[in-house]
Every structure is written in C-alpha cells, then in structure tokens.
Scaffold this motif. Structure first.
Motif, PDB file in Angstrom:
ATOM      1  N   CYS A 173       0.895   8.795   9.932  1.00 49.13           N
ATOM      2  CA  CYS A 173       0.502   7.769  11.000  1.00 49.13           C
ATOM      3  C   CYS A 173       1.246   6.460  11.186  1.00 49.13           C
ATOM      4  O   CYS A 173       1.593   5.730   9.986  1.00 49.13           O
ATOM      5  CB  CYS A 173      -1.124   7.527  10.667  1.00 49.13           C
ATOM      6  SG  CYS A 173      -1.804   5.966  11.400  1.00 49.13           S
ATOM      7  N   CYS A 225      -1.090   3.295   9.885  1.00 52.98           N
ATOM      8  CA  CYS A 225      -1.351   2.896   8.762  1.00 52.98           C
ATOM      9  C   CYS A 225      -0.334   3.372   7.370  1.00 52.98           C
ATOM     10  O   CYS A 225      -0.721   3.403   6.454  1.00 52.98           O
ATOM     11  CB  CYS A 225      -2.842   3.222   8.363  1.00 52.98           C
ATOM     12  SG  CYS A 225      -3.313   4.749   8.162  1.00 52.98           S
ATOM     13  N   SER A 264      -0.335   6.594   6.646  1.00 51.81           N
ATOM     14  CA  SER A 264      -0.945   7.727   5.490  1.00 51.81           C
ATOM     15  C   SER A 264      -0.599   8.868   6.273  1.00 51.81           C
ATOM     16  O   SER A 264      -0.082   9.089   7.330  1.00 51.81           O
ATOM     17  CB  SER A 264      -2.392   7.480   5.494  1.00 51.81           C
ATOM     18  OG  SER A 264      -3.107   8.205   6.701  1.00 51.81           O
ATOM     19  N   CYS A 288      -6.019   9.642  13.178  1.00 51.06           N
ATOM     20  CA  CYS A 288      -5.911   9.543  11.751  1.00 51.06           C
ATOM     21  C   CYS A 288      -7.115   9.156  10.925  1.00 51.06           C
ATOM     22  O   CYS A 288      -8.042   8.386  11.154  1.00 51.06           O
ATOM     23  CB  CYS A 288      -5.010   8.049  11.547  1.00 51.06           C
ATOM     24  SG  CYS A 288      -4.757   7.549   9.826  1.00 51.06           S
ATOM     25  N   CYS A 310      -7.243   5.282   8.918  1.00 52.12           N
ATOM     26  CA  CYS A 310      -7.503   4.299   9.908  1.00 52.12           C
ATOM     27  C   CYS A 310      -8.176   4.441  11.206  1.00 52.12           C
ATOM     28  O   CYS A 310      -8.593   3.386  11.864  1.00 52.12           O
ATOM     29  CB  CYS A 310      -5.957   3.305   9.954  1.00 52.12           C
ATOM     30  SG  CYS A 310      -5.074   4.225  11.374  1.00 52.12           S
TER      31      CYS A 310
HETATM   32 ZN   LIG Z   1      -3.787   5.922  10.382  1.00 51.66          ZN
END
Ligand SMILES: [Zn+2]
Length: 282
Positions: free
Chosen positions: A5, A8, A10, A33, A36
C-alpha cells in the motif's frame, strides 16, 4: 500485482475492481488496503510518462492572465483558516499553488510562498509578486516553517505519498494549520455511483493514484502532532443537474455554494471534496 500500500506501506492489498482510465483507456486494478482502508492504483500497471502527461496539459488561457479577481470561494476559505488558526497568520505556503490565485487572497504583509511544478503556472504566480519555487516540495530545503500550509487537490496525484506527507507535516509551525483537500470515496455520492456501477470521476488513473481513508489521514497526522479541528465536504461546484438550463443552472449553483460554504449539512460525507483542517499541537 501491487503488493505494498503506497499510503500505509502495509502488504494488505486486495483487488476490488477494474477501472478503465479515461485518458489511456487501459484497465487499472483498484486495490483496497485492509490495514488503512485507503484505495490505490498502481502507476506501474501500464507504462506511462506521467511528467509528459502533466506538461501536455497547459493551464487554460484565462488562468494564465496576470489580472486576477477575488473569488468568494477563496475568500471563504481564508476566513475558515483564520478562524482555525485563531487570528491572522504571519506566513502561508500553498503546495501546488497553480497561478497563485489562492495566495493572492492574503494581504501582502503576510509571507506568501507557493510551490508549483508547472513552469507556465509558476511563472504567472511569480509575475504576480509571490515567492514561488518550481520543484517538488519533497526536494526543497526550506530554511523556515509556516503558520499555514495548504494542499488543495494534490495528494491524490502522488506516486510516493509518504515522502510528501512527511515533508508537509514538518513545514508547519507549532500551533500552525495544515489544510488538506482530497477526493473521498467514503462519501454518499461515490458510494451511490459504486452501487450503480458507474465510474466515479475521481477514479481516473494514472492521474489519481491515491484515495486516502479518513482514518488513515487522522491517524497519520495525529502521530505527527496534529489534531483535526474541522472537516467539511463540498460538491466543488461540479454537481449541477440543470447544467443545460441557464436560469436554473445559476439558481442551483448559488444554492450549492451556500450549502458547501455555510450549511451544517457540509459536515456530512455526502459530496466528495473533503476538506480537513488540522492544527499542530506541539
Ligand atoms: Zn494502506
């Protein structure tokens, strides 16, 4: 397949839809995501020269005129910012200042800085007496901070949003104000279009790459010492069912302006232009 992502960082992306680019007609995957709750496109999904794309879209001729007139929209925005700041700020930085219209709504004795990537727009803004730097904000070494930093319709375009967010957060003075305006998919308008399987116009890769969730923005800026003071949602003057009927069009646009600017309804996530006003607490 995009793994990370861009918002964020992740590795929790799920592909949720395919969106056809209105510019290149390529199919782009829209990811959501799980960490987030933002939505992102992958600029690498199709080869594309994004710099050439932006350079090929010069400002319209009116926007490049050296004259400028006060706009009720920007006057209202300056009032909101002064209210959030709790008085008259001493300095303001507008990131993505175009030809400087917004900055010119502030008096000359306030330090008015702009950052603008388009050489054409930046030169008009400089010709209007503003301090303008034609460079990505991430690359500029500022020797000062600002009482107000504003980013209108910028964050959705970034291929590396984290560097940008970190940079702007660091440019705000203590007790200063940060204003972010982005398109929000977490709004009634975007949700209805989604239900109807109609492309929301803000899904326009590769121009727009990032649709930030509210929770990500608030959490990210809280970690940087900011707290949210006010949030509003406007139609951006773009929603007019009477576009082809001159009198009704004008009545409708006045009503919408009043709704966008003054009605308490603008606190509800109905329309898709989301304005967040953060104050730096430390
Ligand atoms: Zn994210």
């Amino acid at each position: 397949m995009k793994q990370t992502c861009s918002i964020c960082l992740s590795q929790d992306l799920t592909s949720i839809r395919i969106i056809k680019s209105p510019y290149t007609f390529d199919d782009y995957t829209l990811y959501e995501c799980g960490t987030c709750h933002s939505r992102v496109f992958d600029i690498e999904e199709h080869p594309f020269d994004i710099d050439a794309f932006y350079n090929s879209r010069p400002e319209s001729r009116e926007n490049l005129q050296p004259d400028f007139t006060l706009s009720p929209y920007w006057l209202h925005e300056t009032k909101l910012i002064k209210k959030t700041f709790g008085g008259r700020p001493g300095s303001i930085l507008d990131v993505g200042c175009r030809t400087g219209d917004f900055l010119l709504h502030w008096p000359q004795d306030i330090t008015r800085f702009g950052v603008e990537l388009s050489a054409q727009s930046a030169s008009v803004a400089a010709g209007r007496g503003l301090h303008v730097i034609q460079e990505s904000v991430e690359k500029i070494e500022f020797d000062r901070k600002f009482d107000v930093v504003t980013c209108y319709a910028i964050l959705e375009h970034l291929s590396e949003p984290r560097k940008f967010l970190e940079k702007i957060a660091g440019l705000v003075n203590d007790h200063g104000v940060l204003v972010i305006e982005i398109p929000s998919y977490q709004t009634l308008k975007a949700r209805i279009l989604e239900r109807l399987r109609v492309r929301w116009h803000m899904y326009c890769p590769p121009e727009h790459l990032n649709l930030y969730s509210r929770s990500f923005l608030d959490h990210y800026f809280a970690l940087q010492g900011f707290s949210l003071q006010k949030r509003s949602y406007t139609s951006g003057g773009m929603f007019n069912p009477f576009a082809r009927v001159p009198v009704l069009r004008s009545v409708w646009s006045r009503l919408m302006w009043w709704r966008d600017a003054y009605s308490p309804l603008n606190r509800l996530p109905i329309f898709d232009h989301m304005y967040s006003y953060y104050v730096k607490r430390r």
